[in-house]
Scaffold this active site. Structure first.
Site, PDB file in Angstrom:
ATOM      1  N   LYS A 207      -5.126  -3.056  11.199  1.00  0.00           N
ATOM      2  CA  LYS A 207      -5.842  -3.693  10.089  1.00  0.00           C
ATOM      3  C   LYS A 207      -6.682  -4.676  10.503  1.00  0.00           C
ATOM      4  O   LYS A 207      -6.338  -5.440  11.303  1.00  0.00           O
ATOM      5  CB  LYS A 207      -4.751  -4.261   9.295  1.00  0.00           C
ATOM      6  CG  LYS A 207      -3.678  -3.318   8.622  1.00  0.00           C
ATOM      7  CD  LYS A 207      -2.549  -3.732   7.610  1.00  0.00           C
ATOM      8  CE  LYS A 207      -3.203  -4.429   6.513  1.00  0.00           C
ATOM      9  NZ  LYS A 207      -2.093  -4.670   5.364  1.00  0.00           N
TER      10      LYS A 207
ATOM     11  N   LYS B 274      -5.393   4.299   5.691  1.00  0.00           N
ATOM     12  CA  LYS B 274      -4.305   3.652   5.530  1.00  0.00           C
ATOM     13  C   LYS B 274      -4.396   3.145   3.712  1.00  0.00           C
ATOM     14  O   LYS B 274      -5.042   2.196   3.630  1.00  0.00           O
ATOM     15  CB  LYS B 274      -3.885   2.316   6.238  1.00  0.00           C
ATOM     16  CG  LYS B 274      -2.516   1.838   5.831  1.00  0.00           C
ATOM     17  CD  LYS B 274      -2.316   0.527   6.593  1.00  0.00           C
ATOM     18  CE  LYS B 274      -0.774   0.049   6.191  1.00  0.00           C
ATOM     19  NZ  LYS B 274      -0.828  -0.502   4.924  1.00  0.00           N
TER      20      LYS B 274
END
Length: 645
Positions: A287, A128
């Site tokens: 994340k 990402k």
């Protein structure tokens, strides 16, 4: 707005805590922080935004409108908004394995509803990127905007911005990023975060010299999501190997990465799950929550690298962080030490994610600093080069000499046994050059204190390193010339053969695509330094795979020269060898079919998606046999032309 700038500043400095904010105030602060982040002027770190403020908002007010809409891009663009060629949704986020597991359960439930065995659910994972999102339709580049309308920022391509891997325009969604290694070396003294620099590339104002340099050296790039390296596997593998997959994917690219994107690749399942107003249900970004700790610095120790750069290493009070006891962390460079007061007795904020090297986020409490005046390895006077403290005694400094020798064998990557311990022992016995190592016999090594078996093994590994074929650009890169990493070495040797590079001047190197004048000057200087050692090592006749010269290819141009080709399916020969050969004769290899693809070469068991994409974009499809026949006919023509000449 209900929050004054004074209140916002106090929240940033944590003089007002999250618990002291109402839901509306918290939501407004999140919106302010998000707009600042997307305009390249972050007021808090990405981690604090995700794991402190946004997490608190989700817990308190999960139906807040901010959580249901696509984050806007910021207010730095004055252009009129235009419709995007495709809607660009946000990506749903997970911050723990529990949230990922719930997403997997939703996938499995949907699979049952369309009669798809859960074991057949296929997943891919990509880094990402923490860049600036955009959409490239081949003609224009747009910002993501609100997901439906964005600003036309095609000027960034007009300014020379390249596409990642030179894979061509028109590949849809992606991000504008800067290489992490480049940022740390050349930009970190001028920009606090890579995102600040990335935003400067997009703005309407004239680019500064640093931005122009980064673009010319292809350190700043547009990276299409479809071109990112991937991990692929099924649900079972994802569950059993989740931590290792995340760790692996986070290291796949030399860009700032703030998570891993997981998505389903089964088209029928993707179509069934669809999307809501904000994100695709078949996709999620993980994340990882980075633990933080306030740690006292016991001392700061200077370390010398192979290039002479002095790196400050903070010796810390032993601290348990993310499952590991941390006792040391690098302080980046001595400019930061001086500026932030990183010294014995200072207090720092330390983070660590998984098995990644611990990082000093900031100095919370300053202390007097001690800047070394002499090199800790050779005791020569140190010099400042911008924010970096350097030892310029490159030929005699023990740490630099040892570092260069170790680097040579590491980059060569076709040998075992020549790690730091072996190199240090050789140094103790007077070895200062790689050429001296190759001149050693087993008895020489035994006399130095190596065991008989170890001595024989080391000599055999030296022979292996000369016999086992390696690329000529890898061999050149192993000498460690500044600005001569493997990529630059390969590009240089596509234009000039290895035996001619030492005669090149500044003008010749700077004329090569991707080599700026500053880089060219450093290369000319560096090549002069290594020339004698290079000539000595050349006597050992390393088995080098020679890079094909593109200027020679152009003399015998063929119908596929410069064409963009995608290889897919199972080939009768090795697909990797086909790609390597194609690249050597001037063909550009792509991994996905787009409007810029010229040919799709297919073998057996070809995925329907690539065939459909080829039809959609009007790309000509060749069988493996047709492709090989075209190549063979061209080789025959070239041979005939050579004989006539």
């Amino acid at each position: 707005m209900t929050l004054s700038q004074t209140i916002v500043d106090k929240i940033i400095r944590q003089q007002i805590l999250v618990d002291d904010l109402s839901n509306d105030e918290l939501a407004e602060f999140c919106q302010i922080a998000n707009l600042a982040y997307r305009s390249g002027s972050s007021i808090i770190s990405d981690q604090d935004y995700d794991f402190i403020y946004l997490a608190a908002l989700k817990e308190r007010d999960s139906n807040n409108p901010l959580l249901k809409t696509i984050e806007p891009e910021g207010h730095e663009f004055s252009e009129e908004k235009v419709l995007l060629p495709e809607i660009m949704l946000s990506t749903d986020k997970a911050y723990s394995w529990g949230e990922i597991n719930k997403w997997i359960e939703r996938l499995e439930k949907s699979a049952v509803e369309i009669v798809l065995d859960s074991q057949d659910i296929q997943i891919k994972a990509t880094p990402k990127l923490d860049g600036f999102a955009g959409f490239d339709d081949g003609n224009r580049l747009y910002t993501r905007g609100d997901g439906k309308k964005g600003s036309d920022i095609s000027r960034v391509f007009e300014r020379g911005l390249a596409v990642y891997n030179d894979s061509g325009r028109g590949q849809g969604a992606g991000e504008i990023v800067v290489k992490k290694s480049y940022f740390e070396q050349y930009l970190s003294d001028s920009f606090e975060y890579p995102r600040n620099f990335q935003a400067s590339l997009i703005k309407e104002k004239e680019l500064d010299d640093k931005a122009k340099q980064a673009i010319s050296e292809k350190a700043a790039l547009f990276v299409p999501f479809s071109d990112l390296p991937t991990w692929k596997g099924d649900i079972k593998k994802l569950i059993s190997q989740f931590d290792s997959i995340v760790e692996r994917v986070l290291q796949m690219v030399d860009f700032d990465v703030d998570g891993v994107v997981f998505e389903v690749t089964n088209e029928n399942l993707k179509n069934y799950m669809g999307a809501n107003r904000k994100f695709h249900r078949w996709q999620i970004a993980f994340k990882e929550n980075k633990d933080k700790a306030q740690v006292k610095v016991l001392s700061v120790t200077p370390q010398v690298g192979r290039t002479g750069k002095i790196t400050p290493v903070a010796e810390l009070e032993p601290t348990l962080l993310s499952g590991a006891t941390i006792v040391r962390a690098t302080g980046h460079h001595y400019g930061l030490v001086k500026e932030q007061g990183l010294g014995a007795g200072s207090v720092i904020e330390l983070t660590r994610s998984g098995l990644v090297i611990p990082k000093i986020n900031q100095v919370l409490k300053s202390a007097p600093v001690k800047i070394p005046k002499l090199c800790p390895s050779c005791s020569e006077a140190l010099e400042w080069e911008s924010d970096f403290l350097m030892c310029v005694n490159h030929d005699l400094c023990p740490a630099q000499v040892i570092g260069k020798m170790e680097y040579f064998f590491k980059i060569l990557a076709n040998n075992d046994g020549f790690g730091i311990a072996t190199i240090e022992k050789l140094y103790e016995h007077g070895i200062r050059k790689i050429s001296q190592i190759y001149a050693l016999s087993a008895s020489d090594l035994s006399d130095m204190g190596f065991g008989d078996k170890t001595s024989t093994n080391l000599v055999n590994q030296l022979k292996r390193s000369t016999n086992e074929q390696i690329e000529d650009w890898r061999f050149l890169a192993a000498f460690g010339v500044v600005r001569m990493g493997m990529g630059n070495c390969e590009n240089l040797l596509k234009t000039y053969p290895l035996n001619e590079i030492f005669e090149l001047n500044l003008e010749q190197i700077s004329a090569i695509d991707g080599f700026a004048e500053l880089t060219a000057q450093m290369i000319v200087t560096g090549l002069k330094i290594i020339q004698t050692e290079f000539n000595l090592l050349s006597r050992y006749r390393f088995n080098l795979e020679i890079t094909s010269l593109q200027k020679n290819l152009e003399e015998f141009a063929h119908v596929l020269f410069g064409k963009k080709i995608v290889f897919t399916g199972k080939m009768q020969g090795s697909r990797d060898k086909m790609k390597k050969h194609a690249k050597s004769i001037g063909i550009k290899i792509l991994t996905s079919v787009s409007a810029k693809t010229d040919y799709l070469v297919v073998g057996e068991k070809v995925g329907q998606k690539k065939i459909e994409s080829a039809k959609k974009f009007g790309v000509k499809v060749l069988s493996e046999e047709d492709y090989q026949a075209m190549i063979e006919r061209q080789m025959q023509k070239n041979s005939l032309q050579l004989s006539l000449n």
